[in-house]
Design a protein around this motif. Structure first.
Motif, short mmCIF file in Angstrom:
data_model
loop_
_atom_site.label_atom_id
_atom_site.label_comp_id
_atom_site.label_asym_id
_atom_site.label_seq_id
_atom_site.Cartn_x
_atom_site.Cartn_y
_atom_site.Cartn_z
N UNK A 56 33.67 -16.43 5.26
CA UNK A 56 32.23 -16.56 5.04
C UNK A 56 31.54 -16.79 6.38
N UNK A 57 30.53 -15.98 6.66
CA UNK A 57 29.74 -16.15 7.87
C UNK A 57 28.35 -16.60 7.45
N UNK A 58 27.97 -17.79 7.90
CA UNK A 58 26.63 -18.33 7.64
C UNK A 58 25.76 -18.09 8.86
N UNK A 59 24.64 -17.43 8.66
CA UNK A 59 23.71 -17.17 9.77
C UNK A 59 22.81 -18.40 9.92
N UNK A 60 23.01 -19.14 10.99
CA UNK A 60 22.22 -20.35 11.21
C UNK A 60 20.86 -20.04 11.82
N UNK A 61 20.81 -18.99 12.63
CA UNK A 61 19.54 -18.61 13.25
C UNK A 61 19.64 -17.17 13.74
N UNK A 62 18.56 -16.43 13.60
CA UNK A 62 18.49 -15.07 14.14
C UNK A 62 17.06 -14.86 14.62
N UNK A 63 16.92 -14.48 15.90
CA UNK A 63 15.58 -14.35 16.46
C UNK A 63 15.56 -13.37 17.63
N UNK A 64 14.38 -12.83 17.89
CA UNK A 64 14.18 -11.88 18.99
C UNK A 64 14.47 -12.55 20.33
N UNK A 65 15.00 -11.77 21.29
CA UNK A 65 15.26 -12.30 22.62
C UNK A 65 14.80 -11.31 23.69
N UNK A 66 14.49 -11.84 24.86
CA UNK A 66 14.16 -11.01 26.02
C UNK A 66 15.15 -11.27 27.15
N UNK A 67 16.18 -12.04 26.87
CA UNK A 67 17.18 -12.37 27.88
C UNK A 67 18.06 -11.17 28.20
N UNK A 68 18.24 -10.84 29.47
CA UNK A 68 19.12 -9.72 29.83
C UNK A 68 20.55 -9.97 29.35
N UNK A 69 21.24 -8.90 29.04
CA UNK A 69 22.60 -9.00 28.52
C UNK A 69 23.58 -9.31 29.64
N UNK A 70 24.43 -10.31 29.43
CA UNK A 70 25.49 -10.62 30.39
C UNK A 70 26.53 -9.51 30.36
N UNK A 71 27.13 -9.23 31.50
CA UNK A 71 28.12 -8.16 31.63
C UNK A 71 29.51 -8.73 31.86
N UNK A 72 30.51 -7.97 31.50
CA UNK A 72 31.90 -8.36 31.75
C UNK A 72 32.15 -8.44 33.25
#
Length: 202
Positions: free
Chosen positions: A172-188
């Protein structure tokens, strides 16, 4: 460990009415539209399976994403390649992205989009707070024998809970929060894992 989630599903239930199927389809379409409207977004969640409960989070930017599950697993994806880091075993698994997967731990970009001929939605419940839809994979699809129960907020149309079942195992996966972001994606960054073994599945 190539996959985080060793799921999903075989569950047989009684078919609901035509109205319920139409309503279930409308709910999953509203879910996909609400997530798409967010654009780039952050999700915090908890995963419960057996006796374990683990906190995690992920960020989706375009077709790329990053993810962390507990203190053990990190995932970086540029939209084409997926780098899964297991900090306990000091291993890095590299694989091509499989867009046919629709669970948020293996493919979060498409993990909330169930609008497809591959799924048969059935409405299980519906009220002013939330709707619950059962998604059964069509025979012969990439997700054959798969069933997912998704709980969707009736106002925001965003997910609250996702349940995957296989045999007697349940995740079971409970979604605690979901919201828009403008943060750049971290890379490997391979330099952070110089002493890790690499397993390449490409």
């Amino acid at each position: 460990m190539k996959k985080i989630l060793f799921l999903i599903v075989m569950f047989c239930g009684t078919a609901l009415s035509t109205y319920a199927d139409d309503k279930g389809n409308a709910v999953v379409r509203s879910l996909a539209a609400a997530v798409k409207e967010l654009g780039n977004y952050d999700v915090s969640f908890s995963v419960t399976g057996g006796e374990s409960n683990i906190e995690g989070n992920y960020t989706v930017v375009g077709r790329g994403y990053t993810m962390r599950v507990g203190d053990v697993v990190e995932v970086y994806c540029d939209g084409k390649l997926r780098y899964e880091i297991n900090n306990e075993y000091k291993e890095i698994s590299i694989d091509n992205v499989n867009t046919s997967e629709h669970n948020i731990l293996n493919n979060p970009v498409d993990g909330l989009d169930f609008v497809s001929d591959e799924y048969h939605p059935q409405l299980l419940s519906d009220n002013s707070r939330e709707s619950v839809v059962r998604l059964t994979a069509a025979n012969g699809s990439a997700n054959d024998n798969m069933v997912v129960d998704v709980t969707v907020d009736s106002k925001s149309h965003l997910p609250r809970r996702i349940e995957y079942v296989i045999a007697n195992d349940r995740v079971v996966i409970t979604i605690n929060d979901i919201r828009r972001t403008t943060t750049p994606l971290a890379r490997f960054d391979a330099s952070r894992y110089k002493d890790y073994d690499i397993i390449d599945f490409r």
